[in-house]
Motif scaffolding. Structure first.
Motif, PDB file in Angstrom:
ATOM      1  N   ASP A  59       0.799  -1.207   0.000  1.00 28.65           N
ATOM      2  CA  ASP A  59       0.000   0.000   0.000  1.00 28.65           C
ATOM      3  C   ASP A  59       0.839   1.268   0.000  1.00 28.65           C
ATOM      4  OD1 ASP A  59      -2.988  -0.555   0.691  1.00 28.65           O
ATOM      5  OD2 ASP A  59      -2.534   1.523   1.220  1.00 28.65           O
ATOM      6  N   LEU A  60       2.010   1.166   0.641  1.00 33.10           N
ATOM      7  CA  LEU A  60       2.843   2.356   0.824  1.00 33.10           C
ATOM      8  C   LEU A  60       3.835   2.569  -0.319  1.00 33.10           C
ATOM      9  CD1 LEU A  60       3.590   1.864   4.629  1.00 33.10           C
ATOM     10  CD2 LEU A  60       2.141   3.628   3.623  1.00 33.10           C
ATOM     11  N   LEU A  61       4.189   1.505  -1.007  1.00 35.14           N
ATOM     12  CA  LEU A  61       5.245   1.594  -2.030  1.00 35.14           C
ATOM     13  C   LEU A  61       4.869   2.412  -3.260  1.00 35.14           C
ATOM     14  CD1 LEU A  61       7.999   0.724  -3.237  1.00 35.14           C
ATOM     15  CD2 LEU A  61       6.881  -1.370  -4.021  1.00 35.14           C
ATOM     16  N   PRO A  62       3.665   2.226  -3.831  1.00 36.50           N
ATOM     17  CA  PRO A  62       3.381   3.030  -5.030  1.00 36.50           C
ATOM     18  C   PRO A  62       3.194   4.499  -4.669  1.00 36.50           C
ATOM     19  CG  PRO A  62       1.600   1.443  -4.574  1.00 36.50           C
ATOM     20  CD  PRO A  62       2.546   1.361  -3.441  1.00 36.50           C
ATOM     21  N   ASN A  63       3.434   5.355  -5.631  1.00 40.20           N
ATOM     22  CA  ASN A  63       3.081   6.750  -5.467  1.00 40.20           C
ATOM     23  C   ASN A  63       1.621   6.776  -5.042  1.00 40.20           C
ATOM     24  OD1 ASN A  63       2.015   9.278  -5.947  1.00 40.20           O
ATOM     25  ND2 ASN A  63       3.080   9.567  -7.871  1.00 40.20           N
ATOM     26  N   ARG A  64       1.320   7.421  -3.922  1.00 46.75           N
ATOM     27  CA  ARG A  64      -0.029   7.277  -3.358  1.00 46.75           C
ATOM     28  C   ARG A  64      -1.131   7.795  -4.279  1.00 46.75           C
ATOM     29  NH1 ARG A  64      -0.950  12.492  -1.561  1.00 46.75           N
ATOM     30  NH2 ARG A  64       0.893  13.535  -0.744  1.00 46.75           N
ATOM     31  N   GLN A  65      -0.773   8.693  -5.193  1.00 45.32           N
ATOM     32  CA  GLN A  65      -1.834   9.259  -6.014  1.00 45.32           C
ATOM     33  C   GLN A  65      -2.198   8.395  -7.224  1.00 45.32           C
ATOM     34  OE1 GLN A  65      -0.009  13.010  -6.131  1.00 45.32           O
ATOM     35  NE2 GLN A  65      -1.367  13.905  -4.608  1.00 45.32           N
ATOM     36  N   SER A  66      -1.415   7.340  -7.451  1.00 45.21           N
ATOM     37  CA  SER A  66      -1.826   6.484  -8.564  1.00 45.21           C
ATOM     38  C   SER A  66      -2.572   5.267  -8.008  1.00 45.21           C
ATOM     39  CB  SER A  66      -0.610   6.063  -9.384  1.00 45.21           C
ATOM     40  OG  SER A  66       0.407   5.605  -8.546  1.00 45.21           O
ATOM     41  N   ASP A  67      -3.420   4.682  -8.835  1.00 43.62           N
ATOM     42  CA  ASP A  67      -4.130   3.465  -8.435  1.00 43.62           C
ATOM     43  C   ASP A  67      -3.109   2.342  -8.380  1.00 43.62           C
ATOM     44  OD1 ASP A  67      -6.344   5.009  -8.643  1.00 43.62           O
ATOM     45  OD2 ASP A  67      -6.991   4.215 -10.577  1.00 43.62           O
ATOM     46  N   TYR A  68      -3.336   1.341  -7.560  1.00 44.46           N
ATOM     47  CA  TYR A  68      -2.400   0.222  -7.622  1.00 44.46           C
ATOM     48  C   TYR A  68      -3.105  -1.120  -7.698  1.00 44.46           C
ATOM     49  CZ  TYR A  68      -2.352  -1.575  -2.782  1.00 44.46           C
ATOM     50  OH  TYR A  68      -2.660  -2.169  -1.604  1.00 44.46           O
ATOM     51  N   LEU A  69      -2.417  -2.061  -8.331  1.00 43.81           N
ATOM     52  CA  LEU A  69      -2.966  -3.395  -8.544  1.00 43.81           C
ATOM     53  C   LEU A  69      -2.659  -4.247  -7.339  1.00 43.81           C
ATOM     54  CD1 LEU A  69      -2.159  -4.453 -12.214  1.00 43.81           C
ATOM     55  CD2 LEU A  69      -4.183  -3.327 -11.300  1.00 43.81           C
ATOM     56  N   PHE A  70      -3.696  -4.841  -6.782  1.00 40.23           N
ATOM     57  CA  PHE A  70      -3.520  -5.679  -5.612  1.00 40.23           C
ATOM     58  C   PHE A  70      -3.149  -7.081  -6.082  1.00 40.23           C
ATOM     59  CE2 PHE A  70      -4.673  -8.266  -2.062  1.00 40.23           C
ATOM     60  CZ  PHE A  70      -4.440  -7.473  -0.956  1.00 40.23           C
ATOM     61  N   SER A  71      -1.918  -7.519  -5.737  1.00 38.33           N
ATOM     62  CA  SER A  71      -1.489  -8.834  -6.185  1.00 38.33           C
ATOM     63  C   SER A  71      -0.809  -9.576  -5.041  1.00 38.33           C
ATOM     64  CB  SER A  71      -0.507  -8.669  -7.360  1.00 38.33           C
ATOM     65  OG  SER A  71       0.311  -9.804  -7.464  1.00 38.33           O
ATOM     66  N   TRP A  72      -1.442 -10.663  -4.616  1.00 34.95           N
ATOM     67  CA  TRP A  72      -0.872 -11.439  -3.502  1.00 34.95           C
ATOM     68  C   TRP A  72       0.532 -11.916  -3.827  1.00 34.95           C
ATOM     69  CZ3 TRP A  72      -2.862 -10.907   0.983  1.00 34.95           C
ATOM     70  CH2 TRP A  72      -4.231 -10.828   1.191  1.00 34.95           C
ATOM     71  N   ASP A  73       0.729 -12.443  -5.042  1.00 29.69           N
ATOM     72  CA  ASP A  73       2.034 -13.015  -5.363  1.00 29.69           C
ATOM     73  C   ASP A  73       3.126 -11.963  -5.320  1.00 29.69           C
ATOM     74  OD1 ASP A  73       0.877 -15.435  -5.589  1.00 29.69           O
ATOM     75  OD2 ASP A  73       0.620 -15.319  -7.779  1.00 29.69           O
ATOM     76  N   LYS A  74       2.811 -10.788  -5.843  1.00 32.05           N
ATOM     77  CA  LYS A  74       3.815  -9.721  -5.864  1.00 32.05           C
ATOM     78  C   LYS A  74       4.168  -9.277  -4.455  1.00 32.05           C
ATOM     79  CE  LYS A  74       3.677  -6.964  -9.997  1.00 32.05           C
ATOM     80  NZ  LYS A  74       2.778  -5.963 -10.541  1.00 32.05           N
ATOM     81  N   MET A  75       3.154  -9.047  -3.623  1.00 27.16           N
ATOM     82  CA  MET A  75       3.456  -8.454  -2.318  1.00 27.16           C
ATOM     83  C   MET A  75       4.131  -9.443  -1.369  1.00 27.16           C
ATOM     84  SD  MET A  75      -0.171  -7.969  -0.351  1.00 27.16           S
ATOM     85  CE  MET A  75      -1.039  -7.289  -1.729  1.00 27.16           C
ATOM     86  N   LEU A  76       3.945 -10.753  -1.627  1.00 27.90           N
ATOM     87  CA  LEU A  76       4.542 -11.745  -0.728  1.00 27.90           C
ATOM     88  C   LEU A  76       5.854 -12.320  -1.261  1.00 27.90           C
ATOM     89  CD1 LEU A  76       1.295 -13.538   0.441  1.00 27.90           C
ATOM     90  CD2 LEU A  76       2.945 -12.407   1.941  1.00 27.90           C
TER      91      LEU A  76
END
Ligand code: ARG
Length: 745
Positions: free
Chosen positions: A592-609
């Protein structure tokens, strides 16, 4: 600059110094007489000749926007009617705006406190300007070892400010900054301040740069200073200065950042879910972002006040009350209160669409609630209590705490008088039976007046937010108020801020001092298909379910990793669930914190883990790996150090920086504080995420190229110190993001 006084008594001295402030443009000529009178009035009540040849005439006045001071020196001595009857040799005149007196009182108090020291008085007599005066005070107070003195870029910055002000005495030091070079080819630090200073004064920037450099001595910290391009200054650190900074960090004197010397009061309004509705992934961003901003600002020494502005009032309660009275399933409420309240809400709101009588019923229940009906109030209170209990469970899992939870309803008593006040002051006016604030002079908001009372007499979100703002100003006197919500509320906050600017001009001081108001907004969370994040059945994803799934998935990751290892290298199985919990919560927060907060971000379990890549588990793993070096080498922390490490710890043995990877790692460590400051200035924790990711990368390069445990005695100690500092920065950095670490993983 220091004025050589001709005066022989204190009244003349005051006039001379004030004249100097007029001549140097620090006060306006038309204000001269009033200011002189104010200082003299103060001086008449008791002489400010506090002894040892020093006079401190001063006044509080709003005729200066910022504190100003000037020093006068007298060769012959001025009759100041001083407490010790001695003539005064040095006169320090201070003017402070009314609201800032607290801030500056300590300078005067410190001078008085230090005056009995002969070396302080001697230093005072040598003083050249007010910046130098503050430096002497700091040194005499024994603060020479403050982190600022140990961070080379801060020292370079201070010296640069002094050098610039020798040429441009009116330049604002806060605009003269030294920041890391984006491209290490040009140096380690740079300043681009001279270009804007020159531009504003129609000077030649390169000429200004070379004049400044001629007065700038930073040879202790830097190789030669280079002027580049249109007037950039580039600084390359000396290895000795870098090592010096690491030595002091290894001794525990700092961790590459300094606490604010004048703490600001910052209110952070975040999370703010709505009663009787589940917290969804949109609230998660506000909660995680707001919490990490609060942590970072606190780490930097600011006074932070967090306030959860929960939505506990509004039209939805009409429908909820109808549902509660007609369709409540007590057993279901016992099992999952928010789900049951949501069911009631959905049922009644659907009925409202189809059936006029239900709509009327809901309206009546709402009117009764607003009118203070006992039965409705009781149900409403129960709904709040049940919701809060469930919110608190989630906050506990996320490790988030609030100083205050003042919901919208807290401000109800203030809404009516507030609208009346704004109306009476002509800030708001009537329009088609409603009352609104119009922004005729604002091209953007011209078409968007802010409604503060509806034509049916009801108040709204804007009215509550204005009342909230007023309460916060009165209660906490903040320097900044930060609102963390999604981007769809941008217009709302633009209206609130514009309305506030109109209104506050009319409030009596100190409320009329404008705090900085910031809307820290963020984009949406999208599913992997790029559409708004939903469950498979199309429902909005509930936060509690999401955290549960994160823990299950993290457990599989942890287990797989452990089973890949030979048995003797595995972490005891009993620890896996706890590791999985820390990894899961960390992964969700970091994603949640990594992308520039003003852009939408894709929620991906595999990526975040993923254990490789810019993720929380990767950083948590980097930390655990460093800790394992210490376990393997049987090296404890500070308490159980080997003799050479003890020496390092007590500063007798320096950190050795020879390999290029050691130097690169050390330079990156040095920028931790600058990164924290950037996060707190721009409200962007992603800067810290990227800094930590780079740190882990630089550490890996160092560890692959420089043996640590197998190195000879001196470099072993030095490299262990680098390992330990990296681990400390990783840990504290992750903590500022609200993410925990584990010792082994
Ligand atoms: N309860 C609101 C929502 O869920 C957010 C409140 C934000 N804070 C404020 N002072 N308006 O959208």
């Amino acid at each position: 600059m220091i004025v050589d006084l001709e005066a022989t008594d204190r009244w003349q001295a005051i006039e001379e110094l004030v004249n100097n402030l007029v001549a140097t443009g620090k006060i306006k000529p038309e204000n001269r007489d009033v200011i002189v009178a104010a200082i003299k009035k103060r001086e008449q009540s008791m002489s400010t000749g506090i002894g040892f040849g020093l006079g401190l005439p001063h006044a509080t006045t709003d005729l200066v926007p910022e504190a100003v001071s000037v020093l006068g020196r007298s060769k012959t001595g001025v009759n100041f009617d001083a407490l010790d009857h001695q003539p005064v040799k040095l006169v320090l005149l201070f003017l402070v705006p009314k609201g800032q007196i607290q801030k500056h009182l300590h300078t005067l108090a410190n001078i008085a406190k230090l005056l009995h020291k002969a070396d302080f008085r001697q230093a005072l007599e040598q003083v050249q300007d007010v910046a130098a005066l503050n430096e002497i005070i700091e040194n005499s107070l024994g603060r020479a070892k403050s982190p600022v003195a140990l961070l080379p870029h801060k020292q370079i910055e201070l010296r640069l400010q002094t050098a610039v002000r020798e040429i441009l005495s009116d330049a604002d030091p806060a605009s003269i900054l030294v920041r890391p070079c984006l491209d290490p080819k040009f140096g380690d630090y740079q300043s681009n301040a001279l270009m804007s200073l020159a531009k504003a004064r129609k000077m030649n920037p390169r000429q200004l740069a070379s004049d400044v450099v001629a007065r700038l001595d930073v040879s202790e910290f830097c190789e030669k200073v280079e002027i580049a391009g249109a007037g950039f200054l580039n600084f390359r650190l000396k290895i000795s200065a870098l090592a010096h900074s690491l030595d002091s960090a290894a001794r525990g004197e700092h961790l590459f950042f300094a606490k604010a010397d004048k703490p600001k009061t910052v209110i952070i309004d975040f999370s703010s879910p709505n009663v009787a509705k589940p917290m969804h992934v949109g609230h998660i961003r506000s909660t995680i972002l707001g919490d990490s901003l609060a942590r970072t600002l606190r780490l930097l020494g600011q006074r932070v006040i967090t306030d959860n502005h929960i939505g506990d009032w509004g039209t939805q309660f009409g429908m909820l009350l109808v549902g509660w009275k007609a369709h409540l399933d007590r057993a279901a409420l016992g099992r999952d209160p928010i789900a049951e309240m949501e069911r009631l809400y959905k049922k009644v709101s659907a009925a409202c669409v189809a059936d006029e009588t239900v709509r009327e019923q809901a309206k009546q229940e709402l009117v009764k609630l607003q009118g203070g009906d006992e039965e409705n109030l009781k149900i409403w209170r129960e709904m709040i209590a049940l919701s809060e209990r469930q919110f608190d469970e989630i906050y506990a899992r996320l490790g988030v705490k609030f100083d205050h939870t003042l919901g919208e309803s807290f401000y109800n008593p203030r809404l009516k008088p507030l609208v009346e006040e704004l109306f009476a002051k002509k800030i708001a006016r009537e329009s088609e039976g409603a009352i609104a604030i119009f922004f005729d002079d604002n091209p953007h908001l011209k078409k968007h007046p802010a409604l503060i009372r509806k034509s049916d007499g009801g108040f709204n979100y804007t009215t509550t937010d204005l009342a909230t703002l007023e309460y916060r100003l009165k209660t906490w006197q903040p320097d900044e108020i930060v609102y963390v919500t999604d981007g769809r509320q941008q217009l709302h906050f633009q209206q609130i801020f514009a309305a506030f600017r109109k209104w506050r001009c009319q409030l009596p001081a100190p409320s009329s001092q404008l705090p900085k108001l910031a809307h820290v907004w963020f984009g949406s969370i999208l599913g992997e298909d790029g559409k708004p994040f939903k469950t498979r059945s199309g429902e909005t994803v509930k936060l509690a379910d999401l955290l549960h799934e994160a823990e299950e998935r993290a457990f599989i990751v942890v287990k797989t990793k452990q089973l890949e290892r030979p048995e003797e290298e595995r972490v005891p199985e009993a620890l896996w669930p706890e590791i999985a919990r820390v990894v899961a919560i960390g992964a969700v927060k970091y994603a949640d914190l990594l992308p520039n907060r003003q852009s939408d971000y894709l929620f991906s379990w595999d990526k975040m883990l993923a254990l490789n890549g810019n993720t929380a588990p990767y950083l948590q793993y980097a930390f655990a790996r460093i800790r394992s070096i210490f376990r393997k080498g049987n090296v404890g922390q500070a308490s159980s150090l080997s003799p050479s490490e003890k020496k390092l710890e007590t500063g007798k043995m320096p950190v050795l920086l020879t390999a290029s990877e050691e130097i690169a790692l050390a330079k990156h460590l040095l920028n931790f504080g600058l990164t924290l400051e950037a996060v707190s200035e721009e409200f962007r924790p992603n800067f810290l995420c990227n800094y930590l990711y780079e740190l882990a990368g630089k550490f890996t390069a160092f560890y692959e190229n420089c043996p640590v445990l197998k190195a000879g005695d001196a470099s072993r100690a030095s490299r262990l110190a680098l390992c330990d500092l990296t681990a400390q920065v990783l840990k504290l950095g992750l903590e500022s993001l609200g993410i925990e670490v584990v010792e082994q993983m």
